[in-house]
Design a protein around this motif. Structure first.
Motif, PDB file in Angstrom:
ATOM      1  N   ASP A  17      49.482  41.300  23.318  1.00  0.00           N
ATOM      2  CA  ASP A  17      49.178  42.724  23.195  1.00  0.00           C
ATOM      3  C   ASP A  17      47.947  43.103  24.023  1.00  0.00           C
ATOM      4  OD1 ASP A  17      51.299  43.015  21.468  1.00  0.00           O
ATOM      5  OD2 ASP A  17      50.081  42.724  19.663  1.00  0.00           O
ATOM      6  N   ALA A  18      46.944  42.217  24.041  1.00  0.00           N
ATOM      7  CA  ALA A  18      45.749  42.475  24.846  1.00  0.00           C
ATOM      8  C   ALA A  18      46.101  42.501  26.333  1.00  0.00           C
ATOM      9  CB  ALA A  18      44.688  41.420  24.557  1.00  0.00           C
ATOM     10  N   CYS A  19      46.948  41.581  26.753  1.00  0.00           N
ATOM     11  CA  CYS A  19      47.366  41.545  28.157  1.00  0.00           C
ATOM     12  C   CYS A  19      48.133  42.809  28.543  1.00  0.00           C
ATOM     13  CB  CYS A  19      48.233  40.317  28.412  1.00  0.00           C
ATOM     14  SG  CYS A  19      47.316  38.758  28.471  1.00  0.00           S
ATOM     15  N   ASP A  20      48.947  43.307  27.637  1.00  0.00           N
ATOM     16  CA  ASP A  20      49.684  44.534  27.913  1.00  0.00           C
ATOM     17  C   ASP A  20      48.725  45.701  28.133  1.00  0.00           C
ATOM     18  OD1 ASP A  20      52.085  43.219  27.717  1.00  0.00           O
ATOM     19  OD2 ASP A  20      52.493  43.850  25.650  1.00  0.00           O
ATOM     20  N   LEU A  21      47.639  45.749  27.364  1.00  0.00           N
ATOM     21  CA  LEU A  21      46.647  46.811  27.554  1.00  0.00           C
ATOM     22  C   LEU A  21      45.911  46.653  28.876  1.00  0.00           C
ATOM     23  CD1 LEU A  21      45.049  47.340  24.021  1.00  0.00           C
ATOM     24  CD2 LEU A  21      46.213  49.045  25.418  1.00  0.00           C
ATOM     25  N   VAL A  22      45.611  45.413  29.256  1.00  0.00           N
ATOM     26  CA  VAL A  22      44.978  45.172  30.562  1.00  0.00           C
ATOM     27  C   VAL A  22      45.897  45.664  31.673  1.00  0.00           C
ATOM     28  CG1 VAL A  22      44.256  43.368  32.187  1.00  0.00           C
ATOM     29  CG2 VAL A  22      43.550  43.241  29.787  1.00  0.00           C
ATOM     30  N   ASP A  23      47.179  45.355  31.580  1.00  0.00           N
ATOM     31  CA  ASP A  23      48.136  45.804  32.604  1.00  0.00           C
ATOM     32  C   ASP A  23      48.205  47.328  32.671  1.00  0.00           C
ATOM     33  OD1 ASP A  23      48.723  43.171  33.092  1.00  0.00           O
ATOM     34  OD2 ASP A  23      50.564  43.156  31.896  1.00  0.00           O
ATOM     35  N   ALA A  24      48.114  47.985  31.517  1.00  0.00           N
ATOM     36  CA  ALA A  24      48.280  49.431  31.469  1.00  0.00           C
ATOM     37  C   ALA A  24      47.022  50.187  31.882  1.00  0.00           C
ATOM     38  CB  ALA A  24      48.685  49.863  30.059  1.00  0.00           C
ATOM     39  N   ARG A  27      44.827  48.124  36.246  1.00  0.00           N
ATOM     40  CA  ARG A  27      45.849  47.497  37.066  1.00  0.00           C
ATOM     41  C   ARG A  27      45.281  46.638  38.197  1.00  0.00           C
ATOM     42  NH1 ARG A  27      50.723  49.780  35.771  1.00  0.00           N
ATOM     43  NH2 ARG A  27      50.648  51.731  34.584  1.00  0.00           N
ATOM     44  N   HIS A  28      44.020  46.873  38.607  1.00  0.00           N
ATOM     45  CA  HIS A  28      43.482  46.096  39.715  1.00  0.00           C
ATOM     46  C   HIS A  28      43.000  44.714  39.283  1.00  0.00           C
ATOM     47  CE1 HIS A  28      39.747  47.712  37.986  1.00  0.00           C
ATOM     48  NE2 HIS A  28      39.112  46.739  38.601  1.00  0.00           N
ATOM     49  N   ARG A  29      43.021  44.426  37.972  1.00  0.00           N
ATOM     50  CA  ARG A  29      42.648  43.105  37.480  1.00  0.00           C
ATOM     51  C   ARG A  29      43.852  42.475  36.790  1.00  0.00           C
ATOM     52  NH1 ARG A  29      37.341  41.974  36.378  1.00  0.00           N
ATOM     53  NH2 ARG A  29      38.133  39.889  35.929  1.00  0.00           N
ATOM     54  N   ALA A  30      44.202  41.276  37.216  1.00  0.00           N
ATOM     55  CA  ALA A  30      45.333  40.581  36.598  1.00  0.00           C
ATOM     56  C   ALA A  30      44.952  40.093  35.203  1.00  0.00           C
ATOM     57  CB  ALA A  30      45.754  39.400  37.468  1.00  0.00           C
ATOM     58  N   ARG A  31      45.948  39.940  34.354  1.00  0.00           N
ATOM     59  CA  ARG A  31      45.699  39.416  33.008  1.00  0.00           C
ATOM     60  C   ARG A  31      45.197  37.977  33.101  1.00  0.00           C
ATOM     61  NH1 ARG A  31      51.299  39.295  29.921  1.00  0.00           N
ATOM     62  NH2 ARG A  31      51.202  41.533  30.388  1.00  0.00           N
ATOM     63  N   PRO A  32      44.311  37.544  32.195  1.00  0.00           N
ATOM     64  CA  PRO A  32      43.833  36.158  32.219  1.00  0.00           C
ATOM     65  C   PRO A  32      44.916  35.196  31.763  1.00  0.00           C
ATOM     66  CG  PRO A  32      42.968  37.294  30.299  1.00  0.00           C
ATOM     67  CD  PRO A  32      43.683  38.333  31.117  1.00  0.00           C
ATOM     68  N   VAL A  33      44.683  33.909  31.981  1.00  0.00           N
ATOM     69  CA  VAL A  33      45.696  32.915  31.617  1.00  0.00           C
ATOM     70  C   VAL A  33      45.606  32.535  30.138  1.00  0.00           C
ATOM     71  CG1 VAL A  33      45.823  31.986  33.949  1.00  0.00           C
ATOM     72  CG2 VAL A  33      44.156  31.038  32.345  1.00  0.00           C
TER      73      VAL A  33
END
Length: 201
Positions: A17-24, A27-33
């Motif tokens: 869910d946190a990664c989805d918020l980062v994507d939304a 956008r210029h920063r990729a989600r962490p691993v």
């Protein structure tokens, strides 16, 4: 972008869910691993307004077992959302026994939310060619060749004083803005950690 003041609530957030918020929202920063934990900020209707993701330090020389790093912080620009998430992340890190929390910003970012949460700029970092090495390949996640600033969360005593000041000035301080007194014993230990060294020297 919304800037109106609203009552915010802090909740734990699953990695996906946190990664989805980062994507939304960024956008210029990729989600962490990966992450150690993530925290979300919601309004009274349950709508997600932002998130912070906390993990082990990206720089191996800072990964001492007592330090965590805020690797992502995203919001929809709601007022006080960033500083609330930063304060909640530091409180959670200390509850796990960590003694230091750091983060990086781009050199052209003011760091206003970090300062509002009591963070201190440690130093400026020059652009780095990238974190990928022959023995540890990594892809660019939006930080390569970018000048940055390194920040550190306030000492537990400073964080508590800021929370008490906020409580005295507000009848209903936001959830997550306070820091538990049970961790003030870390005051002495926080300064016993090795100083953050500049890897370029």
């Amino acid at each position: 972008m919304p800037t109106v003041s609203r009552r915010l609530e802090i909740r734990p957030l699953a990695f996906r869910d946190a990664c989805d918020l980062v994507d939304a929202l960024r956008r210029h920063r990729a989600r962490p691993v990966g992450h150690q934990f993530s925290i979300g900020a919601l309004d009274q209707t349950g709508r997600q307004l932002g998130a912070t993701m906390v993990g082990r330090p990206v720089a191996s020389h800072l990964d001492d077992g007592l330090t965590l790093e805020v690797t992502r912080l995203v919001t929809d620009a709601s007022r006080n959302c960033c500083s609330m998430l930063l304060s909640a992340a530091w409180q959670a890190a200390r509850a796990f026994g960590y003694l230091r929390l750091i983060t990086n910003t781009h050199a052209d970012e003011s760091g206003a939310s970090l300062r509002a949460a009591g963070w201190t700029k440690v130093r400026k970092l020059p652009p780095r060619r990238g974190w990928s090495t022959p023995t540890r390949p990594r892809r660019d996640r939006g930080t390569d060749e970018v000048a940055r600033s390194l920040w550190r969360a306030p000492s537990p005593r400073r964080a508590e004083n800021r929370a008490e000041t906020a409580a005295a000035s507000q009848t209903s301080p936001p959830t997550g803005a306070t820091v538990s007194r049970s961790h003030t014993e870390a005051d002495g230990r926080i300064d016993e950690l090795p100083a953050i060294k500049d890897p370029t020297r």
